[in-house]
Design a protein around this motif. Sequence first.
Motif, PDB file in Angstrom:
ATOM      1  N   ALA A  28       4.303  -7.363   7.413  1.00 35.35           N
ATOM      2  CA  ALA A  28       3.129  -6.815   6.886  1.00 35.35           C
ATOM      3  C   ALA A  28       3.383  -5.593   6.144  1.00 35.35           C
ATOM      4  O   ALA A  28       4.704  -5.332   6.544  1.00 35.35           O
ATOM      5  N   LEU A  29       2.965  -5.233   4.933  1.00 34.37           N
ATOM      6  CA  LEU A  29       3.438  -4.055   3.988  1.00 34.37           C
ATOM      7  C   LEU A  29       1.988  -3.452   3.233  1.00 34.37           C
ATOM      8  O   LEU A  29       1.388  -3.996   2.999  1.00 34.37           O
ATOM      9  N   ALA A  30       2.217  -2.638   3.638  1.00 34.29           N
ATOM     10  CA  ALA A  30       0.786  -1.185   3.127  1.00 34.29           C
ATOM     11  C   ALA A  30       1.487  -0.553   2.156  1.00 34.29           C
ATOM     12  O   ALA A  30       2.192  -0.731   2.618  1.00 34.29           O
ATOM     13  N   ILE A  31       0.186  -0.141   0.958  1.00 33.45           N
ATOM     14  CA  ILE A  31       0.807   0.620   0.158  1.00 33.45           C
ATOM     15  C   ILE A  31      -0.251   2.071   0.429  1.00 33.45           C
ATOM     16  O   ILE A  31      -1.687   1.172   0.505  1.00 33.45           O
ATOM     17  N   GLY A  32      -0.710   3.297   0.052  1.00 30.73           N
ATOM     18  CA  GLY A  32      -1.305   3.985  -0.177  1.00 30.73           C
ATOM     19  C   GLY A  32      -0.754   4.864  -1.375  1.00 30.73           C
ATOM     20  O   GLY A  32      -0.212   4.747  -1.539  1.00 30.73           O
ATOM     21  N   ASP A  40       1.166  12.539  -7.501  1.00 32.24           N
ATOM     22  CA  ASP A  40       0.502  12.636  -5.660  1.00 32.24           C
ATOM     23  C   ASP A  40       1.733  11.725  -4.880  1.00 32.24           C
ATOM     24  O   ASP A  40       1.581  10.826  -3.998  1.00 32.24           O
ATOM     25  N   GLY A  41       2.584  11.218  -5.507  1.00 32.52           N
ATOM     26  CA  GLY A  41       3.199   9.961  -4.812  1.00 32.52           C
ATOM     27  C   GLY A  41       2.339   9.022  -3.804  1.00 32.52           C
ATOM     28  O   GLY A  41       1.981   8.408  -4.672  1.00 32.52           O
ATOM     29  N   TYR A  42       3.504   8.444  -2.644  1.00 35.38           N
ATOM     30  CA  TYR A  42       2.816   7.250  -2.493  1.00 35.38           C
ATOM     31  C   TYR A  42       2.847   7.086  -1.172  1.00 35.38           C
ATOM     32  O   TYR A  42       3.793   7.932  -0.412  1.00 35.38           O
ATOM     33  N   SER A  43       2.469   6.715  -0.193  1.00 34.59           N
ATOM     34  CA  SER A  43       2.778   6.087   1.247  1.00 34.59           C
ATOM     35  C   SER A  43       3.071   4.574   0.413  1.00 34.59           C
ATOM     36  O   SER A  43       2.416   3.738   0.755  1.00 34.59           O
ATOM     37  N   LEU A  44       3.823   4.159   1.642  1.00 37.71           N
ATOM     38  CA  LEU A  44       4.289   2.960   2.299  1.00 37.71           C
ATOM     39  C   LEU A  44       4.729   2.422   3.615  1.00 37.71           C
ATOM     40  O   LEU A  44       5.362   3.370   4.237  1.00 37.71           O
ATOM     41  N   GLY A  45       4.507   1.238   4.044  1.00 38.80           N
ATOM     42  CA  GLY A  45       4.667   1.211   5.708  1.00 38.80           C
ATOM     43  C   GLY A  45       4.822  -0.557   5.871  1.00 38.80           C
ATOM     44  O   GLY A  45       4.611  -1.463   5.157  1.00 38.80           O
ATOM     45  N   ALA A  56       1.220  -6.806  13.448  1.00 38.16           N
ATOM     46  CA  ALA A  56       1.968  -6.679  11.845  1.00 38.16           C
ATOM     47  C   ALA A  56       1.490  -5.602  11.203  1.00 38.16           C
ATOM     48  O   ALA A  56       1.508  -4.290  10.626  1.00 38.16           O
ATOM     49  N   ARG A  57      -0.435  -6.078  11.143  1.00 42.61           N
ATOM     50  CA  ARG A  57      -1.145  -4.980  10.015  1.00 42.61           C
ATOM     51  C   ARG A  57      -1.632  -3.423  10.829  1.00 42.61           C
ATOM     52  O   ARG A  57      -1.339  -2.917  10.029  1.00 42.61           O
ATOM     53  N   GLU A  58      -1.333  -3.445  12.318  1.00 40.23           N
ATOM     54  CA  GLU A  58      -1.734  -2.598  12.554  1.00 40.23           C
ATOM     55  C   GLU A  58      -1.043  -1.818  11.778  1.00 40.23           C
ATOM     56  O   GLU A  58      -0.937  -0.476  12.306  1.00 40.23           O
ATOM     57  N   GLN A  59       0.876  -2.108  12.710  1.00 43.29           N
ATOM     58  CA  GLN A  59       1.750  -0.964  12.897  1.00 43.29           C
ATOM     59  C   GLN A  59       2.413  -0.520  10.860  1.00 43.29           C
ATOM     60  O   GLN A  59       3.004   0.324  11.119  1.00 43.29           O
ATOM     61  N   ALA A  60       2.085  -1.718  10.164  1.00 40.55           N
ATOM     62  CA  ALA A  60       2.273  -1.136   8.794  1.00 40.55           C
ATOM     63  C   ALA A  60       1.509  -0.283   8.550  1.00 40.55           C
ATOM     64  O   ALA A  60       2.261   0.725   8.136  1.00 40.55           O
ATOM     65  N   LEU A  61       0.372  -0.352   8.881  1.00 38.16           N
ATOM     66  CA  LEU A  61      -1.218   0.170   8.652  1.00 38.16           C
ATOM     67  C   LEU A  61      -0.640   1.734   9.040  1.00 38.16           C
ATOM     68  O   LEU A  61      -1.036   2.909   8.494  1.00 38.16           O
ATOM     69  N   ASN A  62      -0.075   2.245  10.173  1.00 39.72           N
ATOM     70  CA  ASN A  62      -0.322   3.185  11.134  1.00 39.72           C
ATOM     71  C   ASN A  62       0.961   4.186  10.222  1.00 39.72           C
ATOM     72  O   ASN A  62       0.732   5.336  10.947  1.00 39.72           O
ATOM     73  N   TRP A  63       2.140   4.005  10.420  1.00 42.60           N
ATOM     74  CA  TRP A  63       3.151   4.089   9.908  1.00 42.60           C
ATOM     75  C   TRP A  63       2.726   5.175   8.147  1.00 42.60           C
ATOM     76  O   TRP A  63       2.792   5.373   7.855  1.00 42.60           O
ATOM     77  N   CYS A  64       2.522   3.518   7.576  1.00 40.60           N
ATOM     78  CA  CYS A  64       1.514   4.281   5.920  1.00 40.60           C
ATOM     79  C   CYS A  64       0.416   5.402   6.099  1.00 40.60           C
ATOM     80  O   CYS A  64       1.254   6.512   5.441  1.00 40.60           O
ATOM     81  N   LYS A  75      -5.195   6.106   1.896  1.00 44.64           N
ATOM     82  CA  LYS A  75      -5.466   5.484   0.633  1.00 44.64           C
ATOM     83  C   LYS A  75      -4.489   3.774   1.364  1.00 44.64           C
ATOM     84  O   LYS A  75      -4.517   3.141   0.264  1.00 44.64           O
ATOM     85  N   CYS A  76      -3.788   3.834   2.207  1.00 42.45           N
ATOM     86  CA  CYS A  76      -3.839   3.332   3.021  1.00 42.45           C
ATOM     87  C   CYS A  76      -3.679   1.909   3.052  1.00 42.45           C
ATOM     88  O   CYS A  76      -5.384   1.567   3.659  1.00 42.45           O
ATOM     89  N   LYS A  77      -3.866   0.818   2.372  1.00 45.81           N
ATOM     90  CA  LYS A  77      -4.410  -0.412   2.467  1.00 45.81           C
ATOM     91  C   LYS A  77      -2.997  -1.032   2.477  1.00 45.81           C
ATOM     92  O   LYS A  77      -2.106  -1.405   2.411  1.00 45.81           O
TER      93      LYS A  77
END
Length: 142
Positions: A28-32, A40-45, A56-64, A75-77
């Motif tokens: 999974a790929l999560a972006i904020g 503001d930069g961004y967050s990514l998992g 996979a969604r849970e772990q990518a979102l948690n990292w993000c 804002k991570c999704k």
Amino acid sequence: MAHSTWRWLPASLALFLLAPAIACAHGALAIGITGDIAKDGYSLGINVNSQTPEKAREQALNWCQTHGGPLTKPKCKVISTFQHQCAAEAEDPQAGTPGAGWAVGATKEDAEKIAMSNCVAAAGKARQKFCKVTASLCDTTP
């Protein structure tokens, strides 16, 4: 990830997100983002080789949600889930610039090429040549 406070993220991202080999892997790929990466930069998992799409969604979102800027983490999704594919991130390393791109592709080369293309498109003419791939992970477990 155009902010210097995140310089350590790509290396630690690779170490943290590589799970042990397991059957039926998922990624999974999560972006904020706030809409203003330069400000503001961004967050990514990125997560690969998880046992289920939900994990996979849970772990990518948690990292993000735990790495990145204070305005982007909330804002991570999850924007993509995948199996037997790769995810990549590219950025202009100069803080305060909009150059950033990410992608999922069939191969590592495909994901990196698309992420670079997205970074170049976002960077603006003066900063296009500074984009570089900063992370790429593949969901490789059968």
